[in-house]
Each structure stands twice: as structure tokens, then as C-alpha cells.
Design an enzyme around this catalytic site. Structure first.
Site: not given
Length: 245
Positions: A152, A156
Site C-alpha cells: 500500500y 501511494k
């Protein structure tokens, strides 16, 4: 903002829903996208009930055909897309040694490939008109990393890098590209993370609390507005003090 058209991906709940509702209140005609048709339609109904203009379209932003169809639906509903908010995202928590290739690939597909495909869809018309705004929803974990969130955090971080690079390419041609990197927000996505993770994160925040989706929506609305005319390639952080720049 009156007379403008916005496309918000992943807008069936959480930050995306709050952004769609806020932009509609500011005068945007909003296309609400979500993987779930029911969730997208529910948010569009909410906007219309409040007197705003909205259309709903289901689709997976990581699929090339779906991304094209989402864009086509937005254009069909409102004639143009002057603002794209790349918000669609997923959550998954696991120690790095337990990550499966499929977990990694899906994370990057939704966040990174989805941002690429949707931006690629709207950009030609924006450049032809010499005006437009793209706002990418990143995360403070893309700046500082997150325990058991390597995939994740990496996705990002990629969005932040893409934001900067694209801003250097297109700002002089009238299209502003920026990012918002929220901290932990009280959304269904964050609630998918373990209670222990959330408790530890909350305890370390200078503000002492998670944010609300509506607080992030205010940042998005600012970046979309003429008041943010000098903001290009920036990453704004409504993050409860988790990152201080």
C-alpha cells in the site's frame, strides 16, 4: 466552480463520497464512480436530493476498457470532465514476508494503474482546452511508510511521484496536477485494518485523532479552486500531524 464537471473515482463511500458531495455543493456536476453500481447510485441520489447534479457509473479503474467506459459515461452525462479526482483504492494488511504476488499486483493495479488509466482518459480533452485539474489521492504512508503495509505504501508513493512528473509535463499547458495525502481517516477502508494497528497509529498522532472524510474533501475542493492557482505538483497533507513538512 459553477458550471464545471467533476469525475470522482471510488466515490461510493469514505473520502470519495465526501469529495463528490462537497464538489456538488460547490456547483460541480459530478460523475460518481464506484466498483459497486449500487453504492455509486446511492451517492448520486444523495447529491440530487440535496439539489445538485450527479450521474453514477460503475467500473473498475484498473481495467482499461472500464476506465474508458467510465470516462465516456462522464462525458455523456455532463459534456466534459474539467476535474478528475483519482480516489479509487483498496486496503490490505500483511507482514511483508506473508505478502502474495496477487496482493501486490492488485494493490498497484487499483492505485497506480487506475490513476494512470483514468488520467490518460481525461487528459487529451483538458490539454486541447488548455484547462483542467487532476487531483490524486495518495496517503501519508506513501511518504513515511506503514507497518504491514509495504504494498500500500509503495503504491501511494508511486502516485506522489506520478503527480510530480505529470505536473512538470502539463502545467504550462493549462492543466494543474496535485495530490492529497491524507493521514488515517475514519473510512470503511481504514476500518479494514486491524484494531491494534489503528490504536497504535492513533496514539502516535500529534492531533490525537483520525480525520473525517469531510476534512479531506475540503482540501480537495481547495486544490480544485482558482484559489490554488499556484499549486502544481504539490502534495497536501491533512494527516493529523503524522507527517510535518
Amino acid at each position: 466552480m459553477a458550471g464545471r464537471s467533476a469525475l470522482v473515482t471510488g466515490a461510493g463511500s469514505g473520502i470519495g463520497r465526501a469529495v463528490a458531495v462537497k464538489l456538488a455543493a460547490e456547483g460541480y456536476a459530478v460523475t460518481v464512480n464506484d466498483l459497486s453500481a449500487a453504492r455509486a447510485e446511492a451517492v448520486a441520489d444523495e447529491i440530487r436530493a440535496a439539489g445538485g447534479t450527479a450521474a453514477a457509473v460503475a467500473g473498475d479503474v484498473s481495467a482499461e476498457a472500464d476506465a474508458a467506459a467510465i470516462h465516456a459515461a462522464a462525458v455523456g452525462a455532463h459534456g466534459t470532465v474539467s476535474l478528475l479526482v483519482n480516489n479509487a483504492g483498496i486496503a490490505h494488511q500483511a507482514p511483508f514476508e506473508n505478502l502474495e504476488v496477487a496482493d501486490f499486483d492488485r494493490m498497484f493495479a487499483v492505485h497506480v494503474r487506475g490513476t494512470f488509466l483514468m488520467t490518460r482518459a481525461v487528459l487529451p480533452a483538458m490539454l486541447a482546452e488548455g484547462a483542467g485539474v487532476v487531483i490524486n489521492i495518495a496517503s501519508q504512508l506513501g511518504q513515511i511508510g506503514g507497518v504491514e503495509l509495504v504494498h500500500y505504501s509503495g503504491a501511494k508513493a508511486a502516485i506522489i511521484g506520478m503527480t510530480k512528473a505529470l505536473a512538470r509535463e502539463v502545467s504550462a499547458r493549462g492543466v494543474r496536477v496535485n495530490a492529497v495525502a491524507p493521514g488515517p481517516i475514519n473510512t470503511p477502508l481504514v476500518m479494514e485494518l486491524s484494531e491494534d494497528w489503528r490504536a497504535a497509529k492513533r496514539a502516535g498522532l500529534p492531533l490525537g485523532r483520525f480525520g473525517e472524510p469531510e476534512e479531506v474533501a475540503e482540501t480537495v475542493a481547495f486544490l480544485a479552486s482558482p484559489a490554488a492557482s499556484l499549486f502544481v505538483g504539490q502534495t497536501l497533507g491533512p494527516n493529523s500531524g503524522d507527517v510535518m513538512l
